[in-house]
Design a protein around this motif. Structure first.
Motif, PDB file in Angstrom:
ATOM      1  N   ASP A  44       0.849  -1.190   0.123  1.00  0.00           N
ATOM      2  CA  ASP A  44      -0.047  -0.063   0.018  1.00  0.00           C
ATOM      3  C   ASP A  44       0.916   1.178  -0.100  1.00  0.00           C
ATOM      4  OD1 ASP A  44       1.073   0.041   2.670  1.00  0.00           O
ATOM      5  OD2 ASP A  44      -0.689  -0.750   3.688  1.00  0.00           O
ATOM      6  N   ASP A  45       0.369   2.368   0.568  1.00  0.00           N
ATOM      7  CA  ASP A  45       1.231   3.661   0.606  1.00  0.00           C
ATOM      8  C   ASP A  45       2.161   3.539   1.681  1.00  0.00           C
ATOM      9  OD1 ASP A  45      -0.286   3.813   2.533  1.00  0.00           O
ATOM     10  OD2 ASP A  45      -1.204   6.082   2.408  1.00  0.00           O
ATOM     11  N   ARG A  46       2.179   2.734   2.408  1.00  0.00           N
ATOM     12  CA  ARG A  46       3.342   2.690   3.575  1.00  0.00           C
ATOM     13  C   ARG A  46       4.901   2.325   2.689  1.00  0.00           C
ATOM     14  NH1 ARG A  46       1.296   1.574   8.505  1.00  0.00           N
ATOM     15  NH2 ARG A  46      -0.748   2.901   8.955  1.00  0.00           N
ATOM     16  N   GLU A  47       5.875   2.801   3.160  1.00  0.00           N
ATOM     17  CA  GLU A  47       7.162   2.687   2.931  1.00  0.00           C
ATOM     18  C   GLU A  47       7.538   1.263   2.871  1.00  0.00           C
ATOM     19  OE1 GLU A  47       9.467   6.940   3.372  1.00  0.00           O
ATOM     20  OE2 GLU A  47       9.959   5.550   4.266  1.00  0.00           O
ATOM     21  N   CYS A  48       7.071   0.632   4.054  1.00  0.00           N
ATOM     22  CA  CYS A  48       7.760  -0.658   4.267  1.00  0.00           C
ATOM     23  C   CYS A  48       6.397  -1.512   4.983  1.00  0.00           C
ATOM     24  CB  CYS A  48       8.715  -0.607   5.107  1.00  0.00           C
ATOM     25  SG  CYS A  48       9.418  -2.406   5.712  1.00  0.00           S
ATOM     26  N   ARG A  49       6.222  -2.693   4.516  1.00  0.00           N
ATOM     27  CA  ARG A  49       5.315  -3.701   5.293  1.00  0.00           C
ATOM     28  C   ARG A  49       6.060  -5.243   5.656  1.00  0.00           C
ATOM     29  NH1 ARG A  49       0.688  -1.841   7.615  1.00  0.00           N
ATOM     30  NH2 ARG A  49      -0.764  -0.796   6.304  1.00  0.00           N
ATOM     31  N   PHE A  50       7.015  -5.405   4.621  1.00  0.00           N
ATOM     32  CA  PHE A  50       7.950  -6.601   4.904  1.00  0.00           C
ATOM     33  C   PHE A  50       9.372  -5.963   4.619  1.00  0.00           C
ATOM     34  CE2 PHE A  50       4.215  -8.720   3.899  1.00  0.00           C
ATOM     35  CZ  PHE A  50       4.260  -9.967   4.693  1.00  0.00           C
ATOM     36  N   LEU A  51      10.311  -6.010   5.663  1.00  0.00           N
ATOM     37  CA  LEU A  51      11.709  -5.749   5.562  1.00  0.00           C
ATOM     38  C   LEU A  51      12.309  -7.207   5.562  1.00  0.00           C
ATOM     39  CD1 LEU A  51      14.255  -3.883   5.279  1.00  0.00           C
ATOM     40  CD2 LEU A  51      13.955  -3.795   8.115  1.00  0.00           C
ATOM     41  N   VAL A  52      13.226  -7.549   4.683  1.00  0.00           N
ATOM     42  CA  VAL A  52      14.071  -8.756   4.394  1.00  0.00           C
ATOM     43  C   VAL A  52      15.266  -8.277   4.433  1.00  0.00           C
ATOM     44  CG1 VAL A  52      14.431 -10.577   3.326  1.00  0.00           C
ATOM     45  CG2 VAL A  52      12.110  -9.657   2.920  1.00  0.00           C
ATOM     46  N   GLU A  53      15.953  -8.514   5.407  1.00  0.00           N
ATOM     47  CA  GLU A  53      17.543  -8.465   5.964  1.00  0.00           C
ATOM     48  C   GLU A  53      18.390  -9.492   5.650  1.00  0.00           C
ATOM     49  OE1 GLU A  53      17.890  -4.687   8.951  1.00  0.00           O
ATOM     50  OE2 GLU A  53      16.856  -6.408   9.726  1.00  0.00           O
ATOM     51  N   ARG A  54      19.595  -9.296   5.317  1.00  0.00           N
ATOM     52  CA  ARG A  54      20.486 -10.491   5.214  1.00  0.00           C
ATOM     53  C   ARG A  54      20.882 -10.784   6.418  1.00  0.00           C
ATOM     54  NH1 ARG A  54      22.675 -12.128   0.798  1.00  0.00           N
ATOM     55  NH2 ARG A  54      22.385 -10.279  -0.238  1.00  0.00           N
ATOM     56  N   GLY A  55      20.613 -12.367   6.875  1.00  0.00           N
ATOM     57  CA  GLY A  55      21.004 -12.914   8.207  1.00  0.00           C
ATOM     58  C   GLY A  55      20.778 -14.492   8.037  1.00  0.00           C
ATOM     59  N   PRO A  56      21.188 -15.219   8.957  1.00  0.00           N
ATOM     60  CA  PRO A  56      21.108 -16.732   8.716  1.00  0.00           C
ATOM     61  C   PRO A  56      19.865 -17.202   9.242  1.00  0.00           C
ATOM     62  CG  PRO A  56      22.504 -15.976  10.648  1.00  0.00           C
ATOM     63  CD  PRO A  56      22.162 -14.744  10.026  1.00  0.00           C
ATOM     64  N   ARG A  57      19.006 -16.452   9.951  1.00  0.00           N
ATOM     65  CA  ARG A  57      17.997 -17.211  10.522  1.00  0.00           C
ATOM     66  C   ARG A  57      16.814 -17.783   9.878  1.00  0.00           C
ATOM     67  NH1 ARG A  57      15.328 -14.046  15.913  1.00  0.00           N
ATOM     68  NH2 ARG A  57      13.463 -15.992  16.416  1.00  0.00           N
ATOM     69  N   GLU A  58      16.575 -17.420   8.751  1.00  0.00           N
ATOM     70  CA  GLU A  58      15.622 -17.789   8.025  1.00  0.00           C
ATOM     71  C   GLU A  58      14.093 -17.735   8.418  1.00  0.00           C
ATOM     72  OE1 GLU A  58      15.982 -17.503   4.736  1.00  0.00           O
ATOM     73  OE2 GLU A  58      18.192 -17.749   4.573  1.00  0.00           O
ATOM     74  N   ASP A  59      13.807 -16.734   9.090  1.00  0.00           N
ATOM     75  CA  ASP A  59      12.592 -16.621   9.930  1.00  0.00           C
ATOM     76  C   ASP A  59      12.148 -15.248   9.920  1.00  0.00           C
ATOM     77  OD1 ASP A  59      10.456 -17.596  11.528  1.00  0.00           O
ATOM     78  OD2 ASP A  59      11.832 -18.455  12.832  1.00  0.00           O
ATOM     79  N   VAL A  60      11.004 -14.911  10.579  1.00  0.00           N
ATOM     80  CA  VAL A  60      10.783 -13.714  11.075  1.00  0.00           C
ATOM     81  C   VAL A  60      11.666 -13.484  12.454  1.00  0.00           C
ATOM     82  CG1 VAL A  60       8.618 -12.143  12.016  1.00  0.00           C
ATOM     83  CG2 VAL A  60       8.399 -13.901  10.234  1.00  0.00           C
TER      84      VAL A  60
END
Length: 339
Positions: A51-67
């Motif tokens: 939508d008009d929000r800048e961010c709804r999901f942020l995917v950052e590099r890291g080993p966890r593979e999880d929320v």
């Protein structure tokens, strides 16, 4: 007797943070398959917009593979102070996120404290919006006052997690589902923060303290505005080779039509359409129901693989020997407090 303000309706799911080494797969999954808008910020971070929000999901590099974090939007500063007051009264550490962290999440400021299963709880009051046009294959998603969608968590300690969210945000019980899966019974409770039928779903194997899911979050839900978009995204996910966990079906309790696919990090994404909305008129007389099946029809398993089944087996074994993080300070109702 001590009384406390009821802040039900003043908070909603705002964003999710995911840790993953598979950013290229996430870009393809989000943009080409599900049909979201994707912004590549750096080689180590990308954002998904609905939508008009800048961010709804942020995917950052890291080993966890999880929320790794769940961000909750709070209506106003008065309610925000109530929430932080509850956390401080429980003796939990609170830290303010840095300016760069806030910018990545598309908010002005945020505060963070421990959440169940090692997933941080973050709270904020002001989200940043953008006039930049959405480049996505889906027409529109339903957000607004209902928030981003919902998060489903499997747990070996359902009462403690239920108490955590009630203590923090005064979520209300919408209903429960009990369904037999083979020799076991799966018990699910659905908690709402406002008009969306549920923002948190908690699932446990009745009578057994085991967790068959590797990830802290079992699935995340987002809602499309049109049925055509649901069906089109289902076909794109399949055609592009991403795993489909559950076919299109309809749930018994919230009547949402949906399917479940597997994200590049291994937890599932539910894409849904047209669930029950608990309007103020319904809220005034709502009584939690109890259903004996998850789905009215559909939601059949798709392409179960040996690797997937073994992963679930390994997670179950691990859950038997490791203690689940429940944040006890917020998972016990203090004496003398009326709920």
């Amino acid at each position: 007797m001590i009384t406390r303000p009821d802040i039900f309706g003043a908070a909603r799911l705002g964003y999710l943070v995911v840790g993953s080494e598979r950013l290229t797969d996430w870009h393809r999954f989000g943009a080409d398959a599900v049909g979201l808008h994707v912004d590549e910020l750096t080689r180590d971070a990308l954002r998904l917009r609905l939508d008009d929000r800048e961010c709804r999901f942020l995917v950052e590099r890291g080993p966890r593979e999880d929320v790794t974090a769940i961000g909750w939007e709070i209506d106003d500063h008065e309610t925000f102070d109530v929430v932080l007051g509850r956390v401080r009264a429980a003796g939990l550490p609170i830290s303010e996120g840095g300016a760069e962290e806030a910018a990545l999440r598309g908010v002005d400021r945020l505060w963070r404290f421990p959440g169940p299963k090692g997933v941080a709880t973050e709270v904020f009051t002001r989200a940043r919006t953008t006039a930049a046009p959405l480049r996505m294959r889906t027409t529109a998603f339903v957000t607004g006052r209902s928030g981003l969608g919902h998060v489903a968590i499997t747990t070996t300690r359902p009462e403690q997690l239920h108490t955590y969210w009630n203590t923090l945000l005064d979520l209300r019980l919408s209903d429960r589902i009990t369904e037999r899966v083979g020799p076991a019974k799966l018990a699910i409770r659905f908690l709402r923060s406002g008009p969306r039928h549920h923002s948190i779903a908690l699932a446990n194997v009745a009578g057994l303290r085991l967790d068959p899911v590797r990830t802290a979050v079992q699935h995340v839900n987002i809602e499309v505005a049109r049925l055509d978009d649901l069906l089109a995204s289902f076909h794109r996910v399949t055609e592009l080779g991403f795993a489909m966990a559950w076919s299109v079906g309809q749930h018994t309790n919230d009547r949402e039509l949906s399917y479940y696919c597997v994200t590049p990090s291994g937890f599932e994404l539910e894409v849904g359409w047209n669930p029950v909305v608990i309007t103020p008129e319904l809220e005034a007389t709502w009584e939690p129901g109890h259903y004996d099946a998850i789905s009215l029809w559909g939601h059949t398993t798709v392409g179960a693989r040996v690797a997937t089944l073994m992963s679930g087996f390994q997670a179950t074994v691990r859950s038997l020997r490791e203690r689940e993080e429940t944040v006890p300070a917020l998972s016990t109702i203090p004496r003398g407090v009326r709920r």
